[in-house]
Enzyme design. Structure first.
Site, mmCIF file in Angstrom:
data_model
loop_
_atom_site.group_PDB
_atom_site.id
_atom_site.type_symbol
_atom_site.label_atom_id
_atom_site.label_comp_id
_atom_site.label_asym_id
_atom_site.label_seq_id
_atom_site.Cartn_x
_atom_site.Cartn_y
_atom_site.Cartn_z
ATOM 1 N N ARG A 129 0.886 -1.175 0.000
ATOM 2 C CA ARG A 129 0.000 0.000 0.000
ATOM 3 C C ARG A 129 0.913 1.211 0.000
ATOM 4 O O ARG A 129 1.706 1.405 0.928
ATOM 5 C CB ARG A 129 -0.911 0.002 1.235
ATOM 6 C CG ARG A 129 -1.610 1.340 1.436
ATOM 7 C CD ARG A 129 -2.695 1.306 2.479
ATOM 8 N NE ARG A 129 -3.866 0.605 1.988
ATOM 9 C CZ ARG A 129 -5.072 0.671 2.543
ATOM 10 N NH1 ARG A 129 -5.262 1.420 3.635
ATOM 11 N NH2 ARG A 129 -6.094 0.006 2.048
ATOM 12 N N HIS B 138 -7.526 0.800 -6.192
ATOM 13 C CA HIS B 138 -7.712 -0.029 -4.989
ATOM 14 C C HIS B 138 -8.360 -1.354 -5.421
ATOM 15 O O HIS B 138 -9.518 -1.642 -5.084
ATOM 16 C CB HIS B 138 -8.581 0.716 -3.979
ATOM 17 C CG HIS B 138 -8.541 0.154 -2.588
ATOM 18 N ND1 HIS B 138 -7.729 -0.906 -2.221
ATOM 19 C CD2 HIS B 138 -9.229 0.507 -1.455
ATOM 20 C CE1 HIS B 138 -7.910 -1.176 -0.938
ATOM 21 N NE2 HIS B 138 -8.809 -0.342 -0.459
ATOM 22 N N GLN C 40 -10.179 -3.977 -2.978
ATOM 23 C CA GLN C 40 -11.472 -3.550 -2.444
ATOM 24 C C GLN C 40 -12.594 -3.821 -3.452
ATOM 25 O O GLN C 40 -13.680 -4.277 -3.080
ATOM 26 C CB GLN C 40 -11.431 -2.051 -2.112
ATOM 27 C CG GLN C 40 -12.715 -1.548 -1.481
ATOM 28 C CD GLN C 40 -12.961 -2.153 -0.107
ATOM 29 O OE1 GLN C 40 -12.099 -2.104 0.742
ATOM 30 N NE2 GLN C 40 -14.139 -2.724 0.107
ATOM 31 N N ASP D 298 -17.359 7.006 -0.923
ATOM 32 C CA ASP D 298 -16.075 6.870 -0.215
ATOM 33 C C ASP D 298 -15.794 8.223 0.433
ATOM 34 O O ASP D 298 -16.494 9.214 0.170
ATOM 35 C CB ASP D 298 -15.002 6.497 -1.260
ATOM 36 C CG ASP D 298 -13.627 6.182 -0.666
ATOM 37 O OD1 ASP D 298 -13.522 6.019 0.561
ATOM 38 O OD2 ASP D 298 -12.666 6.100 -1.449
ATOM 39 N N CYS E 254 -16.293 1.423 1.210
ATOM 40 C CA CYS E 254 -15.116 0.600 1.517
ATOM 41 C C CYS E 254 -14.660 0.751 2.956
ATOM 42 O O CYS E 254 -13.943 -0.107 3.468
ATOM 43 C CB CYS E 254 -13.986 0.918 0.548
ATOM 44 S SG CYS E 254 -13.317 2.592 0.683
ATOM 45 N N ARG F 100 -13.302 -8.818 2.180
ATOM 46 C CA ARG F 100 -11.904 -8.549 1.810
ATOM 47 C C ARG F 100 -11.059 -9.790 2.100
ATOM 48 O O ARG F 100 -10.226 -10.196 1.282
ATOM 49 C CB ARG F 100 -11.356 -7.355 2.619
ATOM 50 C CG ARG F 100 -11.898 -5.984 2.228
ATOM 51 C CD ARG F 100 -11.375 -5.539 0.869
ATOM 52 N NE ARG F 100 -9.920 -5.481 0.818
ATOM 53 C CZ ARG F 100 -9.171 -4.447 1.217
ATOM 54 N NH1 ARG F 100 -9.751 -3.364 1.695
ATOM 55 N NH2 ARG F 100 -7.843 -4.471 1.103
HETATM 56 N N1 NVA Z 1 -10.101 6.456 -1.231
HETATM 57 C C1 NVA Z 1 -9.662 6.121 0.108
HETATM 58 C C2 NVA Z 1 -9.894 4.681 0.377
HETATM 59 C C3 NVA Z 1 -9.528 4.233 1.765
HETATM 60 C C4 NVA Z 1 -9.660 2.755 1.980
HETATM 61 C C5 NVA Z 1 -8.208 6.491 0.285
HETATM 62 O O1 NVA Z 1 -7.434 6.306 -0.669
HETATM 63 O O2 NVA Z 1 -7.835 6.979 1.350
HETATM 64 N N1 CP Z 2 -11.142 -0.253 2.861
HETATM 65 C C1 CP Z 2 -9.856 -0.299 3.236
HETATM 66 O O1 CP Z 2 -8.939 -0.498 2.431
HETATM 67 O O2 CP Z 2 -9.682 -0.113 4.568
HETATM 68 P P1 CP Z 2 -8.290 0.152 5.321
HETATM 69 O O3 CP Z 2 -7.793 1.496 4.879
HETATM 70 O O4 CP Z 2 -8.656 0.113 6.767
HETATM 71 O O5 CP Z 2 -7.317 -0.923 4.942
#
Ligand code: NVA
Ligand code: CP
Length: 306
Positions: free
Chosen positions: A105, A132, A135, A220, A260, A288
């Site tokens: 990540r 992502h 997800q 989101d 998500c 997930r």
């Molecule tokens: N769009 C959000 C998703 C978090 C799981 C982010 O990138 O922070």
């Molecule tokens: N939805 C998701 O990816 O959650 P986290 O940021 O908690 O991993």
């Protein structure tokens, strides 16, 4: 270097491979619910690199690897050499000699691509600024569980044209459904992979028009990780984009709601929706783990049929 299978974008998996992964996810979920042990990955190790925060991604991968008989190891930017400027190419070479699969990540998609290009073992994108994919695997699997095939259906995305929205678009193309996206001006979804999405994509600035007759409404956070400096400007720009009960009435009566997570009640979603009867967010979060177990199995072992 041997060619490993990677999952860097949703479109890395064909419709056929996705069908297999979803079938396996259902089987692995049933086995876990029945308390059956399934440990094909004894002795296998996943290294997980987190340069952004996480609850679900970390726990679902770590729990999933453990359930499959393997082990997952957590590395963050700060306490590893990654945060002190070690080149991602070198990190990939080292991690892929000691572990069997890597999850990352991070901020830039280019980092994930470089990691994969220098890795002997499969690499999974656990979220970037751009995509992502894990997800959306879970989201589509949740739709299948609740309603059956998503082909020919309509998904409404309300809010930011972000990594999640862009991944939904790739899913729409591969799986044959329509994505209607409502964003404020200046926050539109941009296409980065050069694919023509005109057959499966409609853009709006009015959330009601995007939600009209949708089978699934999803949103989101307005401010994704890495964009915190824009939070106040975004709060103003996204005024009117909260998914509330009134907006849900534009969708089909049996429409589902997904998010998500983490969610902000009263910002992008009203409590009455996320905590209401159309919401499947807890199944979505749990899935997930099931779908990623199926993904890991597929990347490491190919199409398993037992
Ligand atoms: N769009 C959000 C998703 C978090 C799981 C982010 O990138 O922070
Ligand atoms: N939805 C998701 O990816 O959650 P986290 O940021 O908690 O991993």
């Amino acid at each position: 270097m041997t060619q490993a299978r990677h999952f860097l974008q949703f479109s890395d998996l064909s419709r056929e491979a996705l069908t297999h992964v979803f079938e396996r996810a259902a089987i692995l979920k049933r086995r876990r619910d029945a308390g059956e042990l399934y440990r094909p990955l004894v002795g296998k190790v996943m290294t997980m690199i987190f340069e952004k925060n996480s609850t679900r991604t970390r726990v679902s991968f770590e729990a999933g690897m453990s359930q499959l008989g393997g082990h997952a190891m957590f590395l963050d930017g700060k306490s590893s050499q990654i945060g002190r400027g070690e080149p991602v190419e070198d990190t990939a070479r080292v991690l892929s000699r000691m572990s069997d699969i890597i999850m990352i990540r991070t901020f830039e998609q280019a980092t994930v691509e470089t990691l994969a290009a220098n890795s002997r073992v499969p690499v999974i994108n656990g979220l970037t600024n751009e995509y992502h994919p894990c997800q959306i695997l879970a989201d589509v699997f949740t739709y299948l569980e609740q309603r059956g095939s998503i082909a020919g259906k309509t998904v409404a995305w309300i809010g930011d044209g972000n990594n999640m929205a862009r991944t939904w678009l790739q899913a729409a193309k591969v799986l044959g459904f329509k994505l209607k996206v409502a964003t404020p001006k200046g926050y539109e979804l941009t296409v980065l992979d050069g694919v023509d999405y005109s057959d499966c994509y409609e853009a709006y600035t009015d959330p009601k028009l995007a939600a009209k007759d949708a089978d699934l409404v999803t949103t989101d956070v307005f401010t994704s990780m890495g964009f915190e400096a824009e939070a106040e400007a975004r709060r103003q720009a996204f005024d009117g984009f909260m998914v509330d009960a009134a907006l849900m009435t534009a969708a089909r009566p049996d429409a589902l709601f997904m998010h998500c997570l983490p969610a902000h009640r009263g910002e992008e979603v009203a409590a009455e929706v996320i905590d209401g009867p159309q919401s499947v967010v807890w199944d979505e979060a749990e899935n997930r783990m099931h779908v990623q177990k199926a993904l890991i199995e597929y990347l490491l072992l190919g199409q398993v049929h037992d």
